[in-house]
Design a protein around this motif. Structure first.
Motif, PDB file in Angstrom:
ATOM      1  N   UNK A 167      -0.874   3.299   5.106  1.00 45.36           N
ATOM      2  CA  UNK A 167      -0.525   4.705   4.901  1.00 45.36           C
ATOM      3  C   UNK A 167       0.479   4.864   3.768  1.00 45.36           C
ATOM      4  N   UNK A 168       1.325   3.843   3.615  1.00 42.74           N
ATOM      5  CA  UNK A 168       2.327   3.897   2.558  1.00 42.74           C
ATOM      6  C   UNK A 168       1.810   3.408   1.216  1.00 42.74           C
ATOM      7  N   UNK A 169       1.001   2.342   1.212  1.00 43.67           N
ATOM      8  CA  UNK A 169       0.736   1.660  -0.058  1.00 43.67           C
ATOM      9  C   UNK A 169      -0.721   1.657  -0.488  1.00 43.67           C
ATOM     10  N   UNK A 170      -1.666   1.695   0.457  1.00 40.60           N
ATOM     11  CA  UNK A 170      -3.073   1.659   0.097  1.00 40.60           C
ATOM     12  C   UNK A 170      -3.733   0.349   0.466  1.00 40.60           C
ATOM     13  N   UNK A 171      -5.048   0.307   0.314  1.00 42.52           N
ATOM     14  CA  UNK A 171      -5.834  -0.855   0.710  1.00 42.52           C
ATOM     15  C   UNK A 171      -5.493  -2.087  -0.104  1.00 42.52           C
ATOM     16  N   UNK A 172      -5.556  -1.966  -1.431  1.00 45.15           N
ATOM     17  CA  UNK A 172      -5.409  -3.157  -2.267  1.00 45.15           C
ATOM     18  C   UNK A 172      -4.051  -3.836  -2.129  1.00 45.15           C
ATOM     19  N   UNK A 173      -2.931  -3.102  -2.083  1.00 47.69           N
ATOM     20  CA  UNK A 173      -1.655  -3.787  -1.887  1.00 47.69           C
ATOM     21  C   UNK A 173      -1.587  -4.564  -0.576  1.00 47.69           C
ATOM     22  N   UNK A 174      -2.143  -4.000   0.490  1.00 44.77           N
ATOM     23  CA  UNK A 174      -2.137  -4.706   1.783  1.00 44.77           C
ATOM     24  C   UNK A 174      -2.993  -5.957   1.708  1.00 44.77           C
ATOM     25  N   UNK A 175      -4.143  -5.862   1.059  1.00 42.88           N
ATOM     26  CA  UNK A 175      -5.026  -7.027   0.966  1.00 42.88           C
ATOM     27  C   UNK A 175      -4.430  -8.095   0.051  1.00 42.88           C
ATOM     28  N   UNK A 176      -3.831  -7.664  -1.050  1.00 36.89           N
ATOM     29  CA  UNK A 176      -3.235  -8.657  -1.954  1.00 36.89           C
ATOM     30  C   UNK A 176      -2.076  -9.391  -1.298  1.00 36.89           C
ATOM     31  N   UNK A 177      -1.308  -8.659  -0.482  1.00 38.27           N
ATOM     32  CA  UNK A 177      -0.158  -9.285   0.188  1.00 38.27           C
ATOM     33  C   UNK A 177      -0.565 -10.085   1.406  1.00 38.27           C
ATOM     34  N   UNK A 178      -1.812  -9.941   1.842  1.00 41.60           N
ATOM     35  CA  UNK A 178      -2.241 -10.625   3.063  1.00 41.60           C
ATOM     36  C   UNK A 178      -1.551 -10.071   4.287  1.00 41.60           C
ATOM     37  N   UNK A 179      -1.213  -8.803   4.258  1.00 44.71           N
ATOM     38  CA  UNK A 179      -0.501  -8.146   5.346  1.00 44.71           C
ATOM     39  C   UNK A 179       0.402  -7.069   4.771  1.00 44.71           C
ATOM     40  N   UNK A 180       1.505  -6.835   5.420  1.00 45.41           N
ATOM     41  CA  UNK A 180       2.439  -5.806   4.950  1.00 45.41           C
ATOM     42  C   UNK A 180       3.098  -6.262   3.648  1.00 45.41           C
TER      43      UNK A 180
END
Length: 538
Positions: A504-517
């Motif tokens: 909700x804060x960052x989007x799909x790609x940032x969560x996927x790139x980070x492998x989590x939060x």
């Protein structure tokens, strides 16, 4: 050069069309006593081996397809002067272009016609051929012996087999209908270029106009309100500037057009565009995205006591870009597109069919109507929300039913009313009157108007919401956001609920790139997790 009187056994009767490379003539087959069309390569091109081969390739492709949905080829030959020709179906009822001089067709008639055109292009795609020049003048009509007429797609003069598409493919197509990649020498257009052409044809049939530039484009229903929502979604997806965001071929687009509910392209992760403006840009960070001074996601900024407990660093975040909430949806909203919004995107109410593979089942649709095949969750009243939210907690009674509705909008790992409540507490401290003009965020869920426009019931078919936002609208839209984008992070390691909060804060790609939060949002998700423990039923 003087027009020939015969092409083999076919008697030439009149000229019916002239193009850049060839002319088309009405002719009479004296043996079979029927009218045919004869296409003859122009004299100035017939001596060029490459052009001559390309001309004959069109006849071969049409013969290979051999479909009544396409112009059919019956014969080939050479005139006495050496010019090649081929004989094909005569379209005695003219072209679609000739029929578009009046008002737009009735919506049902336009969609039925597009269904037939899509079927024709799907035949080409099934044999690995890309048309590359779909436009009204290349859609023909022919009388049926038993009455009525049939639709035919014609003019494969610049069509290509996908086996031969490469970076050396020449630019091709017609303005208003050609896909953006067709403007470039190395565009190598594939079936998705034809999907763009089909989308432009649909738009023209429904509205009477060709689509505007992407930044100015509005969905068909904005010009013609009776256009169904699902059609809006299909057309705008077909017209996506990035081909990776379109339907893969004509058959998929036809299915979306015919669907009673919105059906978006199921784009593989590996094919999704990597938006340059979605990455952190050194030296070019929007003011709302500057790293926090104290290392926390909030930058230690005060929110005027709306966080609920007044703890330092516990304020609602003020450092994210105004369009972050759309960032997870590469196709429809795009992260940090501050000045260029891909206009005309319709409401995103449907969970992709592929999402069922990660355990998503839509339970409610706007208005409380269950989606087909889903079990509806009755909208709870304030008196019966205790099974989802702990009684006696600080979740305001007036919002409990809305929070439960959003948290049970679909069955998605990590999504729950307790999560929605915790996020609202973290975002605004349940302050429906929150106003943060500096970050263009307002209301109980801190939506930005342009982002909320996408996720509200009715999507872009409804007016852009303006602050102050009704809490019902803000909370409902959270459920829609989660159920549309949540499946795309369902396979990311870690706590599913915290991944959704970060989404909700960052989007799909940032969560996927980070492998989590992502590290930037761990302080926020820690706060959400603490509130969740307070709100989950005992």
């Amino acid at each position: 050069m003087t027009a020939p009187t015969h092409a083999g056994r076919y008697r030439i009767e009149q000229l019916i069309g002239v193009g850049g490379f060839a002319s088309v003539h009405l002719a009479h087959d004296e043996e079979l006593r029927s009218s045919v069309a004869v296409k003859i390569l122009a004299d100035n091109w017939s001596r060029q081996a490459g052009v001559r081969e390309r001309f004959l390739q069109e006849a071969r492709l049409l013969r290979r397809a051999d479909s009544h949905l396409l112009v059919q080829v019956f014969d080939v030959g050479e005139l006495d002067d050496g010019r090649p020709y081929f004989v094909m179906t005569y379209a005695d009822r003219g072209t679609l272009g000739e029929r578009l001089t009046g008002p737009p067709l009735p919506v049902g008639e336009a969609l039925a016609l597009m269904g037939e055109i899509c079927q024709a292009v799907a035949v080409l795609h099934s044999i690995g051929v890309v048309h590359r020049d779909l436009k009204p003048s290349n859609v023909l009509f022919c009388s049926r012996p038993q009455g009525g007429e049939r639709v035919m797609v014609a003019d494969l003069g610049i069509a290509r087999s996908t086996d031969h598409l490469s970076g050396l493919t020449m630019p091709a197509g017609s303005p208003g209908y050609q896909a953006p990649e067709q403007l470039y020498f190395d565009g190598a257009p594939d079936a998705r270029a034809d999907v763009h052409g089909l989308g432009a044809l649909t738009y023209r049939l429904l509205t009477g106009t060709v689509p505007a530039k992407p930044e100015l484009r509005v969905p068909p229903s904005a010009l013609r309100p009776e256009v169904p929502e699902a059609v809006d979604v299909a057309v705008m997806a077909a017209l996506a500037p990035d081909r990776r965001s379109r339907y893969p071929d004509a058959a998929a687009y036809a299915a979306a057009l015919a669907s009673p509910t919105p059906l978006l392209p199921a784009t593989p992760d590996a094919e999704r565009p990597e938006e340059a403006d979605e990455r952190e840009q050194p030296g070019h960070q929007p003011p709302g995205d500057r790293p926090p001074d104290d290392g926390t996601p909030n930058g230690g900024a005060s929110d005027g006591g709306t966080s609920g407990d007044g703890a330092p660093g516990d304020s609602a975040p003020g450092d994210r870009a105004s369009s972050d909430r759309a960032s997870g949806d590469d196709v429809w909203a795009g992260k940090r597109r501050r000045n260029v919004l891909v206009g005309g995107v319709a409401v995103l109410t449907a969970v992709l069919a592929a999402a069922t593979t990660v355990g998503v089942t839509l339970a409610q649709r706007p208005g409380g109507t269950p989606s087909p095949g889903a079990t509806a969750t009755p909208s709870p009243t304030g008196a019966d929300t205790g099974r989802w939210l702990r009684p006696g907690s600080d979740v305001p009674d007036r919002y409990r039913a809305l929070i439960v509705e959003a948290g049970t909008y679909c069955s998605l790992p990590g999504l729950s009313p307790a999560l929605i409540a915790a996020m609202l507490k973290a975002e605004s401290g349940f302050d429906a009157a929150l106003s943060d003009p500096a970050n263009d965020e307002f209301g109980i869920a801190r939506w930005t108007p342009r982002v909320l426009w996408h996720w509200q019931p009715g999507g872009l078919q409804s007016p852009m919401p303006t602050p102050p936002f009704d809490p019902r609208l803000s909370i409902q839209s959270m459920g829609r956001f989660m159920c549309r984008l949540g499946p795309r992070v369902a396979d990311v390691p870690g706590d599913p609920a915290m991944n959704l909060a970060a989404l909700f804060r960052s989007g799909v790609d940032p969560v996927k790139r980070a492998g989590g939060v992502p590290p930037k949002w761990r302080g926020y998700t820690a706060k959400v997790a603490r509130y969740m423990r307070d709100y989950e039923p005992s």
